[in-house]
Design a protein around this motif. Structure first.
Motif, short mmCIF file in Angstrom:
data_model
loop_
_atom_site.label_atom_id
_atom_site.label_comp_id
_atom_site.label_asym_id
_atom_site.label_seq_id
_atom_site.Cartn_x
_atom_site.Cartn_y
_atom_site.Cartn_z
N VAL A 1 176.12 28.65 3.50
CA VAL A 1 177.28 28.81 4.39
C VAL A 1 178.52 28.63 3.52
O VAL A 1 178.62 27.66 2.76
N SER A 2 179.47 29.57 3.62
CA SER A 2 180.61 29.54 2.70
C SER A 2 181.83 30.18 3.33
O SER A 2 181.72 31.06 4.20
N PRO A 3 183.03 29.78 2.88
CA PRO A 3 184.26 30.37 3.41
C PRO A 3 184.46 31.82 2.96
O PRO A 3 185.17 32.58 3.63
N THR A 4 183.89 32.22 1.82
CA THR A 4 183.99 33.59 1.33
C THR A 4 182.59 34.12 1.04
O THR A 4 181.64 33.35 0.91
N LYS A 5 182.49 35.45 0.93
CA LYS A 5 181.18 36.06 0.69
C LYS A 5 180.70 35.78 -0.73
O LYS A 5 181.46 35.94 -1.69
N PRO A 6 179.42 35.40 -0.89
CA PRO A 6 178.87 35.22 -2.23
C PRO A 6 178.31 36.53 -2.77
O PRO A 6 177.99 37.44 -2.01
N ASP A 7 178.18 36.59 -4.09
CA ASP A 7 177.52 37.72 -4.76
C ASP A 7 176.32 37.13 -5.50
O ASP A 7 176.49 36.42 -6.50
N LEU A 8 175.11 37.41 -5.01
CA LEU A 8 173.91 36.79 -5.55
C LEU A 8 173.17 37.70 -6.54
O LEU A 8 171.97 37.52 -6.77
N THR A 9 173.89 38.62 -7.17
CA THR A 9 173.25 39.52 -8.12
C THR A 9 172.51 38.75 -9.21
O THR A 9 171.37 39.09 -9.59
N HIS A 10 173.13 37.69 -9.73
CA HIS A 10 172.49 36.91 -10.81
C HIS A 10 171.21 36.23 -10.32
O HIS A 10 170.25 36.12 -11.07
N LEU A 11 171.19 35.79 -9.06
CA LEU A 11 169.98 35.15 -8.53
C LEU A 11 168.88 36.17 -8.28
O LEU A 11 167.70 35.86 -8.45
N VAL A 12 169.25 37.37 -7.86
CA VAL A 12 168.25 38.43 -7.71
C VAL A 12 167.57 38.69 -9.05
O VAL A 12 166.35 38.83 -9.14
N GLU A 13 168.36 38.71 -10.11
CA GLU A 13 167.82 38.98 -11.44
C GLU A 13 166.97 37.83 -11.96
O GLU A 13 165.97 38.05 -12.65
N GLN A 14 167.35 36.60 -11.64
CA GLN A 14 166.64 35.43 -12.16
C GLN A 14 165.49 34.98 -11.27
O GLN A 14 164.46 34.51 -11.76
N ALA A 15 165.67 35.10 -9.96
CA ALA A 15 164.74 34.44 -9.05
C ALA A 15 164.34 35.30 -7.86
O ALA A 15 163.77 34.79 -6.90
N GLY A 16 164.61 36.59 -7.93
CA GLY A 16 164.26 37.46 -6.82
C GLY A 16 163.41 38.63 -7.26
O GLY A 16 162.57 38.51 -8.14
N TRP A 17 163.63 39.78 -6.64
CA TRP A 17 162.96 41.03 -6.99
C TRP A 17 164.05 41.99 -7.46
O TRP A 17 164.74 42.62 -6.63
N PRO A 18 164.25 42.15 -8.77
CA PRO A 18 165.41 42.88 -9.29
C PRO A 18 165.54 44.31 -8.80
O PRO A 18 166.67 44.81 -8.69
N THR A 19 164.44 45.01 -8.52
CA THR A 19 164.56 46.41 -8.11
C THR A 19 164.56 46.60 -6.60
O THR A 19 165.07 47.61 -6.11
N THR A 20 164.00 45.67 -5.87
CA THR A 20 163.93 45.82 -4.42
C THR A 20 164.56 44.66 -3.65
O THR A 20 164.78 44.77 -2.45
N GLY A 21 164.83 43.57 -4.33
CA GLY A 21 165.35 42.39 -3.64
C GLY A 21 166.82 42.52 -3.28
O GLY A 21 167.59 43.23 -3.93
N LYS A 22 167.19 41.88 -2.22
CA LYS A 22 168.59 41.85 -1.81
C LYS A 22 168.80 40.60 -0.96
O LYS A 22 167.85 39.87 -0.64
#
Length: 229
Positions: free
Chosen positions: A63-84
């Motif tokens: 929960v945050s006052p502004t929108k986050p960009d989790l691109t780095h987490l997708v690359e480190q801890a998600g599914w880089p080609t299909t994750g969002k």
């Protein structure tokens, strides 16, 4: 305010590394913002929580006052080609909260109290370890936080007079980690509550949902979320 959900790929070694330390996850969350939101005690702040719904289903909520960009987490801890990740405008939901509404809730918190072994020692923060003490910690804060944990009918109480409230403690964890720049370990006891609440003060509950409840907010505690009861 915004509510974000991101599924973590726990099969990845880098994901497990991020999950192993609240300090590492805190840094990853705060790196999601080009400009780090000001963390004020009396205003909205960045809150986050890890939900382990099953062995293969782990989510990060923010929960945050502004929108986050989790691109780095997708690359480190998600599914880089299909994750969002999914980010939702939280304000319409917050504005609809009304007195008397009932919701299912989840909260991960750090239930602590001040204690000392004798009169000559200064008081220090100590974690509640017993289930009853951990439950009492939540109940002591419900009025100021704008809600009331719903009570069970008598015929549904396993132990009449004791098993009173619609709440369970589903997960208790003790985490040890080091803050950046410090050699001393930090030990953090966390508890996850699942239950049902009634809104008693909508404005106070909005503050709870956007500012957190209890201590250790930087380390994955304090974030309460609501769902249809």
């Amino acid at each position: 305010m915004y509510l974000t959900r991101f599924r973590i790929n726990t099969a990845r070694i880098t994901a497990r590394k991020v999950l192993s330390s609240p300090q590492t996850m805190h840094a990853a969350v705060m790196s999601s913002f080009a400009r780090i939101p000001v963390q004020e005690d009396d205003g909205p702040r960045v809150l986050w929580r890890i939900d382990r719904n099953s062995r293969a289903e782990t989510y990060l909520y923010i929960v945050s006052p502004t929108k986050p960009d989790l691109t780095h987490l997708v690359e480190q801890a998600g599914w880089p080609t299909t994750g969002k990740w999914q980010t939702y405008d939280y304000e319409p939901f917050l504005s609809r909260l009304s007195k008397g509404d009932e919701w299912a809730f989840r909260l991960t918190a750090n239930p602590v109290h001040t204690a000392r072994r004798n009169d000559t020692e200064p008081t220090k923060l100590t974690a509640h370890v017993g289930l009853q003490h951990q439950l009492r910690w939540l109940l002591q804060r419900q009025e100021a936080a704008g809600f009331r944990v719903v009570e069970k009918p008598g015929d549904r109480q396993l132990i009449p007079g004791t098993d009173v409230h619609e709440v369970i403690i589903r997960e208790r964890r003790q985490l040890t980690f080091r803050k950046r720049g410090s050699s001393r370990p930090v030990t953090l006891a966390t508890v996850t509550y699942d239950g049902k609440l009634e809104v008693t003060d909508p404005e106070a509950l909005r503050r709870t949902l956007t500012r957190g409840l209890g201590r250790a907010k930087a380390y994955g505690c304090g974030l309460m979320t609501l769902a249809a009861a």
